[in-house]
Enzyme design. Structure first.
Site, PDB file in Angstrom:
ATOM      1  N   SER A   1      19.168  -1.559  39.049  1.00  0.00           N
ATOM      2  CA  SER A   1      17.863  -1.316  38.428  1.00  0.00           C
ATOM      3  C   SER A   1      17.411  -2.544  37.664  1.00  0.00           C
ATOM      4  O   SER A   1      18.190  -3.465  37.404  1.00  0.00           O
ATOM      5  CB  SER A   1      17.935  -0.107  37.490  1.00  0.00           C
ATOM      6  OG  SER A   1      18.791  -0.378  36.385  1.00  0.00           O
ATOM      7  N   GLY A   2      16.143  -2.528  37.301  1.00  0.00           N
ATOM      8  CA  GLY A   2      15.577  -3.590  36.478  1.00  0.00           C
ATOM      9  C   GLY A   2      14.835  -2.984  35.310  1.00  0.00           C
ATOM     10  O   GLY A   2      14.417  -1.816  35.347  1.00  0.00           O
TER      11      GLY A   2
ATOM     12  N   GLY B   1      24.770 -12.819  39.092  1.00  0.00           N
ATOM     13  CA  GLY B   1      25.017 -14.196  39.511  1.00  0.00           C
ATOM     14  C   GLY B   1      25.055 -14.394  41.012  1.00  0.00           C
ATOM     15  O   GLY B   1      24.857 -13.471  41.798  1.00  0.00           O
TER      16      GLY B   1
ATOM     17  N   HIS C   1      22.134 -15.900  33.599  1.00  0.00           N
ATOM     18  CA  HIS C   1      23.169 -15.006  34.100  1.00  0.00           C
ATOM     19  C   HIS C   1      23.332 -13.932  33.035  1.00  0.00           C
ATOM     20  O   HIS C   1      23.544 -14.243  31.866  1.00  0.00           O
ATOM     21  CB  HIS C   1      24.478 -15.750  34.329  1.00  0.00           C
ATOM     22  CG  HIS C   1      25.544 -14.903  34.951  1.00  0.00           C
ATOM     23  ND1 HIS C   1      26.885 -15.118  34.743  1.00  0.00           N
ATOM     24  CD2 HIS C   1      25.464 -13.833  35.775  1.00  0.00           C
ATOM     25  CE1 HIS C   1      27.583 -14.222  35.411  1.00  0.00           C
ATOM     26  NE2 HIS C   1      26.736 -13.421  36.042  1.00  0.00           N
ATOM     27  N   ASP C   2      23.222 -12.670  33.399  1.00  0.00           N
ATOM     28  CA  ASP C   2      23.155 -11.608  32.395  1.00  0.00           C
ATOM     29  C   ASP C   2      24.319 -11.635  31.409  1.00  0.00           C
ATOM     30  O   ASP C   2      24.143 -11.326  30.220  1.00  0.00           O
ATOM     31  CB  ASP C   2      23.019 -10.224  33.052  1.00  0.00           C
ATOM     32  CG  ASP C   2      24.004  -9.982  34.189  1.00  0.00           C
ATOM     33  OD1 ASP C   2      25.004 -10.721  34.307  1.00  0.00           O
ATOM     34  OD2 ASP C   2      23.757  -9.043  34.971  1.00  0.00           O
ATOM     35  N   THR C   3      25.504 -12.030  31.875  1.00  0.00           N
ATOM     36  CA  THR C   3      26.649 -12.096  30.964  1.00  0.00           C
ATOM     37  C   THR C   3      26.438 -13.147  29.883  1.00  0.00           C
ATOM     38  O   THR C   3      26.835 -12.961  28.730  1.00  0.00           O
ATOM     39  CB  THR C   3      27.949 -12.395  31.733  1.00  0.00           C
ATOM     40  OG1 THR C   3      28.066 -11.500  32.831  1.00  0.00           O
ATOM     41  CG2 THR C   3      29.154 -12.241  30.836  1.00  0.00           C
TER      42      THR C   3
ATOM     43  N   ASN D   1      37.387 -11.277  35.256  1.00  0.00           N
ATOM     44  CA  ASN D   1      36.682 -10.112  35.788  1.00  0.00           C
ATOM     45  C   ASN D   1      37.707  -9.005  36.008  1.00  0.00           C
ATOM     46  O   ASN D   1      38.655  -9.181  36.779  1.00  0.00           O
ATOM     47  CB  ASN D   1      36.007 -10.461  37.115  1.00  0.00           C
ATOM     48  CG  ASN D   1      34.836 -11.402  36.926  1.00  0.00           C
ATOM     49  OD1 ASN D   1      33.776 -11.002  36.493  1.00  0.00           O
ATOM     50  ND2 ASN D   1      35.044 -12.676  37.243  1.00  0.00           N
TER      51      ASN D   1
ATOM     52  N   GLY E   1      27.157  -0.912  27.648  1.00  0.00           N
ATOM     53  CA  GLY E   1      27.174   0.542  27.623  1.00  0.00           C
ATOM     54  C   GLY E   1      28.532   1.138  27.326  1.00  0.00           C
ATOM     55  O   GLY E   1      28.640   2.188  26.681  1.00  0.00           O
TER      56      GLY E   1
END
Length: 462
Positions: free
Chosen positions: A14-15, A80, A239-241, A302, A411
């Site tokens: 999702s965005g 990524g 990059h979201d991280t 990871n 989350g």
């Protein structure tokens, strides 16, 4: 409602478009719009529907304007490794491939027939995974070399969105570092590797750091969305991280002694460092050195996260059972199960029956087999805590000083039972939050770039 910063946060499923305002040292968030992100299989390949995502992004921007927000800037973050190609006229050469496309299967093995894994890690510092851009380009060159010959620019996913908002094509550092084509120490393209792989060098553009303005939006975008013509697009930790880690309130001067755990379907466990760690020990332990804000390095592992629990809950729901989170965690807290599983074992990647996979693993490894749903949940959570302990021990063996506290963000930080089990396993303080770390880090970087704040740690999240 002036000085609003829009975070455009694209995830694999999702965005979201989130508005952020900072008033009186308080950051206020407003989720404006949420939309789905589909992976589309066509023929033998899997693609992202970039055209739909771009339109959904504009829809979210329009809604923000209609709500009365005066948008100062926009920042975009995504997952990524994936990228799109532009031709010489600036047109998109097809929808970007999805990292789940099987065309990279076997690519690392072929590449490392002529490349030393140890030497390569000393340059890139990136954990080798078939999904990485290096192997996507290798597979693309084999399968459709004409496409690469037609291409003029390679833009990673957030770079691509930014380009069609501003008309400026460049590569943000954090997202580029996930490609496995960056020299970790120099923070620049590995031109020797690019040449050796036979990739056209003109594909790889200017690398810009988070906090750099990528220019104002195009007049056509302003007309479509109602944005002010001087709205900037800021390169955040795209990059979201990287954006999530920027939101962590590490104590001043002690960031290297504080680990972060981005907790969700995946767990990303690591530290923020000034320089990469490129030793053979780091490679063997599965650590990766990705770009972070301020030119720093995210040194992380990871780890399989809440995926196993999510699959269990989905399985129970399909069988008609109550899968409310609260009651399940209460049942788990009352369980005395001692069994521990290896959460990274491939048997848990995508089994048809997750409950059966856990039971069979415990039986074959002489562990106590769960019986109740509470037992299964506790088994998974204790196993995650044990894996985090192993990760912290591996970090401590590579760092000059041991980790003194762990910040859990995302989350998964809302799972108080997992937080408690992790703190007990590690023997160090565990601090939970923020939940919306990625959007917060995105917005804080924009505000810092625009001169609205000087110290992100002095901004309180409301």
């Amino acid at each position: 409602m002036n000085n609003t910063y829009l975070a455009i946060d694209f995830g694999g499923g999702s965005g979201r478009v989130i508005a952020g305002q900072i008033t009186g040292g308080q950051l206020h968030l407003d989720e404006i719009y949420r939309f789905s992100n589909r992976q589309i299989k066509m023929g033998n390949h899997i693609y992202w529907d970039f055209l739909s995502l771009f339109e959904e992004m504009k829809n979210g921007i329009r809604l923000a304007v209609q709500k009365g927000y005066h948008v100062t800037s926009i920042g975009i973050d995504t997952w990524g490794v994936d990228f799109g190609l532009l031709d010489r006229a600036g047109n998109l050469l097809g929808n970007p491939r999805c990292y789940r496309d099987p065309y990279t299967e076997g690519a690392p093995e072929e590449v490392f027939k002529t490349l030393s894994p140890s030497e390569h890690y000393r340059e890139s510092g990136i954990q080798v995974m078939p999904i990485n851009s290096l192997f996507q380009l290798y597979a693309m060159k084999k399968e459709c070399p004409d496409l690469l010959e037609c291409a003029d620019k390679l833009l990673f996913t957030p770079d691509l969105f930014s380009y069609f908002l501003t008309g400026t094509a460049n590569n943000e550092y954090c997202i580029a570092s996930t490609s496995e084509l960056i020299l970790a120490k120099e923070r620049s393209w590995n031109w020797e590797l690019i040449k050796r792989m036979g990739f056209p060098s003109h594909l790889f553009g200017e690398i810009v750091m988070p906090g750099t303005s990528r220019g104002n939006i195009l007049p056509s975008i302003a007309a479509e969305t109602g944005l002010p013509a001087d709205t900037q697009v800021i390169a955040v930790g795209s990059h979201d991280t990287a954006s999530a880690v920027f939101a962590v309130p590490f104590p001043e001067g002690k960031a290297s002694r504080c680990a972060f755990l981005s907790s969700g379907t995946w767990s990303l466990l690591g530290v923020e460092l000034d320089e990469p760690i490129l030793s053979e020990e780091a490679r063997q332990a599965g650590f990766t050195n990705e770009g972070c804000t301020g030119g720093k390095i995210k040194f992380l592992q990871n780890i399989t996260g809440l995926w196993i629990l999510q699959r269990l809950m989905q399985q129970w729901k399909e069988a008609g059972a109550d899968t409310s989170y609260g009651p399940l965690l209460q049942q788990a807290s009352e369980s005395q199960i001692s069994g521990i599983i290896d959460v990274d074992n491939p048997v848990f990647t995508n089994p048809a029956d997750m409950e059966k996979a856990i039971a069979e693993y415990c039986l074959s490894h002489h562990q106590e087999v769960p019986v109740t749903k509470g037992d299964y949940v506790m088994c998974v959570l204790k196993s995650l805590a044990a894996r985090y302990k192993k990760g912290i021990e591996q970090l401590n063996s590579l760092l000059p000083e041991p980790i003194q506290q762990l910040h859990i963000i995302g989350g998964g930080c809302q799972n108080q039972l997992l937080n408690r089990l992790t703190e007990e396993a590690l023997g160090i303080p565990v601090i939970a939050g923020p939940v919306e770390a990625t959007a917060i880090g995105n917005i804080l970087m924009q505000a810092q770039a625009c001169g609205a704040i000087k110290n992100k740690n002095k901004v309180h999240i409301s």
